[in-house]
Design an enzyme around this catalytic site. Structure first.
Site, PDB file in Angstrom:
ATOM      1  N   ASP A 113      26.326  -7.804 -15.514  1.00  0.00           N
ATOM      2  CA  ASP A 113      25.422  -8.027 -16.637  1.00  0.00           C
ATOM      3  C   ASP A 113      26.170  -8.683 -17.798  1.00  0.00           C
ATOM      4  O   ASP A 113      27.309  -8.313 -18.111  1.00  0.00           O
ATOM      5  CB  ASP A 113      24.861  -6.671 -17.080  1.00  0.00           C
ATOM      6  CG  ASP A 113      23.823  -6.780 -18.172  1.00  0.00           C
ATOM      7  OD1 ASP A 113      22.782  -7.404 -17.941  1.00  0.00           O
ATOM      8  OD2 ASP A 113      24.069  -6.226 -19.269  1.00  0.00           O
ATOM      9  N   GLU A 142      25.667 -12.757 -14.214  1.00  0.00           N
ATOM     10  CA  GLU A 142      24.555 -13.108 -15.089  1.00  0.00           C
ATOM     11  C   GLU A 142      25.185 -13.780 -16.302  1.00  0.00           C
ATOM     12  O   GLU A 142      25.694 -13.111 -17.197  1.00  0.00           O
ATOM     13  CB  GLU A 142      23.754 -11.890 -15.527  1.00  0.00           C
ATOM     14  CG  GLU A 142      22.555 -12.283 -16.390  1.00  0.00           C
ATOM     15  CD  GLU A 142      22.153 -11.243 -17.428  1.00  0.00           C
ATOM     16  OE1 GLU A 142      20.964 -11.216 -17.801  1.00  0.00           O
ATOM     17  OE2 GLU A 142      23.019 -10.478 -17.896  1.00  0.00           O
TER      18      GLU A 142
END
Length: 606
Positions: A241, A325
């Site tokens: 993330d 990401e």
């Protein structure tokens, strides 16, 4: 339109025999990969959002036993791996992306034993398991952060996070002008043990998500230990993330980038005890986190991922993987994350955000493949995830409509029938492309966003921090329907769901589509079966010339088989397939053998 209103085509010869003058371009865009390429270079990975997949205990929130019970659905669908959004111990201020304990499971999802059972069952079914890793920030309830608040300025505990003195005569101003991705200030001031206002801490996202200091060796060592903890439990990789956000520019300078403006925000009511956000202002500028700035895409992140890659490689084969990401522009910067000694994959957000315009699609496919090829990595393709409006809704607007952060009942509504037709065509185009692909739970059912959710149910912190100026991501996170009957549409044994399901979801339920020719579920199964049979993930890509500019036409080639012709018609007029083309699968019915508007066809073409 119900999901079964269109037809999947698997009839050899249908659409063939037309005399259309098309030919392959002289130069391939992308060369064929090795037939024995590593699994991750061609895998289709399915994202499970645990809160919304399946509820086993009836509390209205999805859980790990629920996931385990529904894994055969994914085996039948034909994917290669699952990626799970966070299930760690968390106060759930941002749906689990605020982690309080990276080595345990939040009780709402189950236990470590449940996680072990899920991983084992997935492996029995031939599915690899990728879990979310959230390294940019923790929860404010993480033991390190509570220790930092207690320890005070200058302490070793505070060095693990981004604490700074404020500006102004009395330190009353934030250390710089950075703004939170979720709206409002990126800094919160703490009250020290003596009761006086003290230092500020950085939170690029919510107040309850303080950023780690990744220059600190203890932070790096801790996350390397966390990686090993989950690898030892059998996971096959990590989706990272905010992979581009860990390192901040030295000195934390003010940002000078252009910012979009949103309406004023209110002080967040769920902040940790003893802290207060910067005072609300009438207009709160928000940094566009897809652009380079002092908080994004600093070169120092790459050293971190090289160390992580070495850890994963120490576990031997089959490969364990890292997927970034990373909202990074331009593509030359983005592919730095997937160099041979760093991550294996990175999400292709340029493809996700491309307009439903043929020129735009051709350009982004070409640039994506060229960029990935420049570092020897596979490109990945994705159309939906837990942070964006589902593509079945997004494509229900006119091409070029600005990207939305959620859809409310008072917004212009998407054309549901048009959106589904385009979504099916877009998915068929995506799954024909070489490289890896990601699917988001429920898209195989053609699910649209929930666009009529009452405000009182919304839980995305973006909605709260902007006083509703931004709707937020709740609409794409609604629990999925397994059956067309029952109070929670088969999501769980009880009537409650943590977000309300719109009435229309009953039309899209699994039991309404399974075995129904032409349903979106059966289309996905057909596409994934053909993709696997033909090894499209390792194929070459060459553009096909001769069609009008509003048609995307390409071939996926291989030395092991006939080339596959892919035609996606975005124009107003139906188009013909060339003589000898044999249809393998189509996203919708042909019209007298012609490919109509907003339809994609795969055809063998010798």
């Amino acid at each position: 339109m119900t999901p079964s209103a269109t037809q999947t085509l698997n009839h050899p010869g249908l659409g063939a025999g037309h005399d259309v003058d098309v030919r392959e371009d002289a130069t391939p865009v992308h060369a064929e990969d090795r037939p024995d390429a590593a699994w991750w270079r061609q895998a289709v990975i399915y994202q499970i959002y645990p809160r919304s997949w399946a509820d086993h205990d009836g509390d209205g929130i999805g859980d790990l036993p629920g996931i385990t019970s529904r894994l055969p659905h994914l085996r039948a669908l034909g994917v290669d791996a699952i990626w799970l959004s966070p299930f760690y111990t968390s106060p759930q201020a941002d749906a689990g992306y605020d982690v309080a304990d990276y080595r345990d499971i939040d009780p709402i999802f189950g236990s470590l034993t449940d996680a072990d059972d899920m991983i084992a069952r997935a492996h029995e079914l031939g599915l690899k398991v990728i879990v979310d890793m959230v390294p940019n920030h923790s929860s404010d309830e993480h033991e390190w952060f509570t220790a930092a608040l207690a320890a005070g300025p200058g302490s070793a505990e505070r060095e693990r996070y981004m604490f700074r003195e404020g500006r102004g005569e009395h330190g009353e101003l934030p250390p710089n002008n950075w703004e939170s991705v979720f709206g409002g200030a990126a800094w919160t001031r703490v009250t020290e043990a003596d009761g006086k206002p003290g230092q500020w801490y950085l939170h690029i996202f919510d107040t309850k998500q303080p950023d780690f200091n990744w220059e600190h060796p203890e932070v790096r060592a801790e996350f390397e230990s966390i990686l090993r903890f989950w690898l030892d439990r059998g996971v096959d990789g990590f989706r990272v993330d905010v992979a581009h956000g860990l390192i901040k520019e030295q000195g934390l300078p003010d940002t000078e980038e252009e910012r979009t403006t949103m309406l004023g925000h209110s002080e967040h009511e769920h902040g940790p005890e003893g802290v207060s956000e910067a005072a609300p202002v009438e207009e709160a500028p928000r940094i566009d986190h897809t652009k380079r700035s002092p908080m994004w895409d600093q070169d120092g992140v790459h050293e971190i991922y090289r160390a992580w890659r070495r850890i994963l490689e120490s576990y031997g084969t089959p490969d364990r993987i890292l997927c970034a990401e990373a909202w990074v522009e331009p593509q030359e910067r983005a592919v730095a994350y997937v160099r041979s000694d760093e991550m294996h994959q990175a999400f292709n957000f340029d493809f996700l955000t491309a307009s439903w315009i043929a020129d735009d699609l051709r350009a982004v496919i070409t640039s994506s493949l060229h960029a990935a090829d420049s570092v020897g990595a596979p490109s990945t393709w994705v159309l939906s995830n837990h942070d964006v409006v589902r593509h079945a809704s997004r494509l229900g607007y006119a091409p070029g409509t600005p990207r939305m952060n959620g859809i409310s009942a008072t917004d212009p509504q998407p054309d549901r029938e048009l959106g589904l037709r385009r979504a099916r065509a877009a998915t068929a185009l995506m799954l024909a492309l070489p490289g890896g692909a990601y699917l988001y739970q429920g898209e195989e059912l053609g699910l649209p966003d929930s666009t009529d959710m009452p405000d009182e149910f919304r839980q995305d912190p973006t909605f709260a921090r902007t006083d509703g100026a931004e709707t937020g991501r709740d609409g794409c996170r609604v629990p999925i329907p397994w059956s067309s009957q029952g109070p929670s549409l088969g999501f769980g044994p009880g009537a409650s769901t943590w977000l309300p399901q719109p009435d229309v979801y009953a039309e899209y339920a699994v039991d309404r589509q399974e075995g129904v020719e032409g349903s979106t579920l059966e289309l996905y199964r057909s596409l994934l079966a053909a993709r696997r049979e033909l090894s499209l993930g390792t194929g070459s890509l060459t553009w096909v010339e001769g069609y009008a500019g509003d048609v995307v036409a390409l071939t996926n080639g291989s030395s092991q088989r006939d080339r596959l012709l892919v035609v996606t018609n975005l124009g107003e007029d139906a188009v013909a397939l060339p003589a000898g083309a044999e249809v393998v699968v189509a996203s919708g019915p042909l019209e007298d053998g012609l490919v109509p508007t907003d339809t994609t066809v795969w055809a063998r073409w010798s």
